[in-house]
Scaffold this motif. Structure first.
Motif, PDB file in Angstrom:
ATOM      1  N   GLU A  89      59.361  18.260 -42.184  1.00  0.00           N
ATOM      2  CA  GLU A  89      59.953  19.267 -41.296  1.00  0.00           C
ATOM      3  C   GLU A  89      58.958  20.386 -40.993  1.00  0.00           C
ATOM      4  OE1 GLU A  89      63.951  21.979 -40.764  1.00  0.00           O
ATOM      5  OE2 GLU A  89      63.485  21.187 -42.759  1.00  0.00           O
ATOM      6  N   PHE A  96      56.498  19.061 -38.525  1.00  0.00           N
ATOM      7  CA  PHE A  96      57.133  18.980 -37.216  1.00  0.00           C
ATOM      8  C   PHE A  96      57.127  20.338 -36.523  1.00  0.00           C
ATOM      9  CE2 PHE A  96      60.941  19.854 -34.728  1.00  0.00           C
ATOM     10  CZ  PHE A  96      60.836  18.896 -33.732  1.00  0.00           C
ATOM     11  N   TRP A  97      57.566  21.388 -37.212  1.00  0.00           N
ATOM     12  CA  TRP A  97      57.667  22.703 -36.582  1.00  0.00           C
ATOM     13  C   TRP A  97      56.300  23.289 -36.266  1.00  0.00           C
ATOM     14  CZ3 TRP A  97      61.613  23.602 -33.933  1.00  0.00           C
ATOM     15  CH2 TRP A  97      62.864  23.151 -34.314  1.00  0.00           C
ATOM     16  N   HIS A 143      55.334  21.544 -33.108  1.00  0.00           N
ATOM     17  CA  HIS A 143      56.164  22.099 -32.045  1.00  0.00           C
ATOM     18  C   HIS A 143      55.608  23.438 -31.570  1.00  0.00           C
ATOM     19  CE1 HIS A 143      59.600  24.342 -30.411  1.00  0.00           C
ATOM     20  NE2 HIS A 143      60.035  23.171 -29.999  1.00  0.00           N
ATOM     21  N   LYS A 144      55.231  24.288 -32.501  1.00  0.00           N
ATOM     22  CA  LYS A 144      54.685  25.608 -32.157  1.00  0.00           C
ATOM     23  C   LYS A 144      53.366  25.477 -31.404  1.00  0.00           C
ATOM     24  CE  LYS A 144      53.446  30.148 -33.998  1.00  0.00           C
ATOM     25  NZ  LYS A 144      52.868  30.493 -32.753  1.00  0.00           N
ATOM     26  N   LEU A 182      52.408  23.020 -29.439  1.00  0.00           N
ATOM     27  CA  LEU A 182      52.715  22.596 -28.074  1.00  0.00           C
ATOM     28  C   LEU A 182      53.336  23.730 -27.260  1.00  0.00           C
ATOM     29  CD1 LEU A 182      54.131  19.042 -28.728  1.00  0.00           C
ATOM     30  CD2 LEU A 182      52.019  19.612 -27.532  1.00  0.00           C
ATOM     31  N   ALA A 183      54.248  24.463 -27.860  1.00  0.00           N
ATOM     32  CA  ALA A 183      54.887  25.579 -27.163  1.00  0.00           C
ATOM     33  C   ALA A 183      53.864  26.651 -26.808  1.00  0.00           C
ATOM     34  CB  ALA A 183      56.004  26.169 -28.024  1.00  0.00           C
TER      35      ALA A 183
END
Length: 61
Positions: free
Chosen positions: A5, A8-9, A12-13, A15-16
């Motif tokens: 997890e 994953f985050w 995600h960060k 890419l954002a």
């Protein structure tokens, strides 16, 4: 050791943050990212910029 997890985050960060950077470049008032600029970036660095091909044609000329 990081959990799945957490990994994953973090991804995600990243890419954002990259997407926000592109939007900031596109909306810059003094020197906005243009369609031609993005085409050149995609051609030169497809692994980094290729995912933004979809906005070519939607940026200023």
């Amino acid at each position: 050791m990081k959990t799945q997890e957490q990994i994953f985050w973090e991804a995600h960060k990243r890419l954002a943050d990259a997407n926000k950077h592109i939007m900031d470049l596109a909306k810059d008032l003094s020197n906005p990212l243009t369609n031609d600029d993005l085409r050149k970036l995609v051609k030169r660095f497809p692994e980094r910029w290729g995912r933004y091909r979809g906005i070519i044609g939607k940026l200023p000329h």
